[in-house]
Scaffold this active site. Structure first.
Site, PDB file in Angstrom:
ATOM      1  N   HIS A  17       0.836  -1.204   0.000  1.00 37.04           N
ATOM      2  CA  HIS A  17       0.000   0.000   0.000  1.00 37.04           C
ATOM      3  C   HIS A  17       0.874   1.259   0.000  1.00 37.04           C
ATOM      4  O   HIS A  17       0.684   2.160  -0.828  1.00 37.04           O
ATOM      5  CB  HIS A  17      -0.907  -0.007   1.230  1.00 37.04           C
ATOM      6  N   GLU A  18       1.809   1.302   0.935  1.00 38.45           N
ATOM      7  CA  GLU A  18       2.677   2.479   1.032  1.00 38.45           C
ATOM      8  C   GLU A  18       3.592   2.609  -0.186  1.00 38.45           C
ATOM      9  O   GLU A  18       3.966   3.714  -0.574  1.00 38.45           O
ATOM     10  CB  GLU A  18       3.515   2.411   2.311  1.00 38.45           C
ATOM     11  N   HIS A  21       1.979   4.821  -2.785  1.00 38.74           N
ATOM     12  CA  HIS A  21       2.217   6.244  -2.533  1.00 38.74           C
ATOM     13  C   HIS A  21       3.655   6.615  -2.910  1.00 38.74           C
ATOM     14  O   HIS A  21       3.901   7.639  -3.555  1.00 38.74           O
ATOM     15  CB  HIS A  21       2.003   6.561  -1.047  1.00 38.74           C
TER      16      HIS A  21
END
Length: 345
Positions: A17-18, A21
C-alpha cells in the site's frame, strides 16, 4: 509460527500500500522523507539517499511521509506544491496498489487451485430452487442482475441480502440462458434463508491463461462487492460494530485457518494464506477509499472539492480535519480491538 505468518501477511499488504504512494511520489519528483512499516517506537532505521526507512514495534500500519504533506514547505519538491492531478494520483496510489496486489495473488491462486464454478450438483427437495425449476447441472449466472462467477457468491449474496424478498435467478442449461424467480426459505433451525442449490466440494481447473486472468478480475470484483455491502450493512445497523474484526481478530482467524489447513499439508496452508491476503488487501483498498478524514479517501474527497472550487483548502483547515479524523479512527480501533479480545477470552 501462526503469529509470525499473520504479521508477515499484514506487513506485506501494508508495504505494498505504502509502495503505491512512494512510487507515484517518486514519479512526480516529490521528496519522500520517511518510509515506515508499523506504529509506535522505532526498532530499526536506516537511510538511503534522501529517504529514511523505519521499522516500528507494532506491525499494524505504515506511512510514506512526504515533504510538505502535513506542513508548509518552501521546497519545489514538496507534495503541496504539486499540481492537483499529481497529488490525487499519489494519494490514490495506495489503494490502487492494494487492488493490484489482490489481483496478482488471485491470478496465482486460481492458476494453481482453479475455481468453484457456480454449477449446481444437486437441488434440495422441497426448497425454493426445486420449485423454481432449477436442476442439477445448471450454472447460476446471475442473482437480481448481479453476475455470478463463483459458487461462493451465491451464499454470500443471499447472506448480504437476507430479507426474504424474491430473487430473480439467471442460469444456463445446455448452452441457453434462462430466468426464474424464487422466494428464499427461512430455516429457523439454521437461522438463515436458504435457496436450495448445492455443489459438491472440489475446484475446476482452468487451462486457458485468458480465463485465469479474467477470473482474477472476477475475484477482485467479488471481494470489493462483499466489502462494500458489508459496510452498507454496518451503516444500516444490519450488523453490529461488535461483529467487526480488527487486527487481533484477523490474527485469530489466520490462526484458526492455519490449524485447519496444516492437517492437509503445507500446500493448503499457502493457498489459504493467499486467500486471506487477497481478502485483506482488497478490503484495505476499499476501506481507504471511504471519504473519511485521515483516510486516503478523505484526502481524495478534499481534492475533488478543490477541483470544483478551483481553490485549495487552507492547510491548517485540512490538517485539522485529518487530525480529528485520525483521533476518531484510533478510538474506533480501540473499540474493535476490545471486542476482538473479548471474543477470544
Amino acid at each position: 509460527m501462526k503469529i509470525v505468518i499473520a504479521i508477515l501477511i499484514f506487513s506485506f499488504i501494508i508495504i505494498f500500500h505504502e509502495l503505491g504512494h512512494f512510487l507515484f511520489a517518486k514519479k512526480f519528483d516529490v521528496k519522500v522523507n520517511e518510509f515506515t512499516l508499523g506504529l509506535g517506537p522505532t526498532l530499526l532505521s536506516w537511510g538511503k539517499g534522501e529517504t529514511k526507512y523505519c521499522l516500528k514495534a507494532l506491525p499494524f500500519g505504515g506511512s510514506c511521509v512526504m515533504e510538505g504533506e502535513d506542513q508548509e514547505s518552501d521546497s519545489d519538491r514538496a507534495f503541496s506544491k504539486k499540481p492537483l492531478w499529481q497529488r490525487f494520483l499519489i494519494v490514490f496510489g495506495g489503494p490502487l496498489f492494494n487492488f493490484i496486489l489482490a489481483y496478482i495473488l488471485a491470478v496465482i491462486l486460481i492458476a494453481i487451485a482453479g475455481v468453484n464454478k457456480p454449477i449446481v450438483t444437486s437441488v434440495s427437495e422441497g426448497l425454493p430452487a426445486e420449485a423454481a425449476g432449477i436442476e442439477a447441472g445448471d450454472e447460476i449466472v446471475s442473482l437480481n442482475g448481479y453476475n455470478i462467477h463463483f459458487y461462493e457468491e451465491i451464499s454470500i449474496y443471499n447472506f448480504l441480502h437476507s430479507s426474504g424478498d424474491d430473487i430473480t435467478v439467471g442460469y444456463k442449461r445446455d448452452g441457453k440462458t434462462y430466468s426464474t424467480t424464487l422466494t428464499p426459505f427461512y430455516n429457523e433451525e439454521e437461522g438463515r434463508y436458504l435457496l436450495g442449490v448445492n455443489r459438491l466440494s472440489g475446484r475446476d481447473k482452468l487451462t486457458n491463461p485468458i480465463s485465469i486472468l479474467a477470473y482474477g478480475g472476477y475475484e477482485i470484483k467479488y471481494q470489493i462487492y462483499m466489502t462494500v455491502q458489508s459496510l452498507r450493512m454496518l451503516f444500516t445497523n444490519e450488523i453490529s460494530v461488535k461483529e467487526v474484526s480488527g487486527p487481533v481478530g484477523v490474527v485469530s482467524a489466520i490462526s484458526d485457518v492455519y490449524d485447519s489447513s496444516i492437517l492437509d499439508g503445507i500446500k493448503y496452508v499457502i493457498l489459504n494464506m493467499m486467500n486471506i491476503a487477497i481478502l485483506l488487501s482488497a478490503n484495505l483498498g476499499v476501506m481507504n477509499l471511504i471519504p473519511f478524514p485521515a483516510l486516503d479517501g478523505g484526502r481524495l474527497f478534499i481534492y475533488i472539492i478543490e477541483a470544483i472550487r478551483r481553490k485549495k483548502m487552507k492547510p491548517e483547515i485540512e490538517n485539522g480535519i485529518n487530525l480529528v479524523g485520525f483521533a476518531l479512527l484510533m478510538l474506533l480501533m480501540i473499540v474493535v480491538m476490545y471486542n476482538d479480545i473479548a471474543k477470544i477470552f
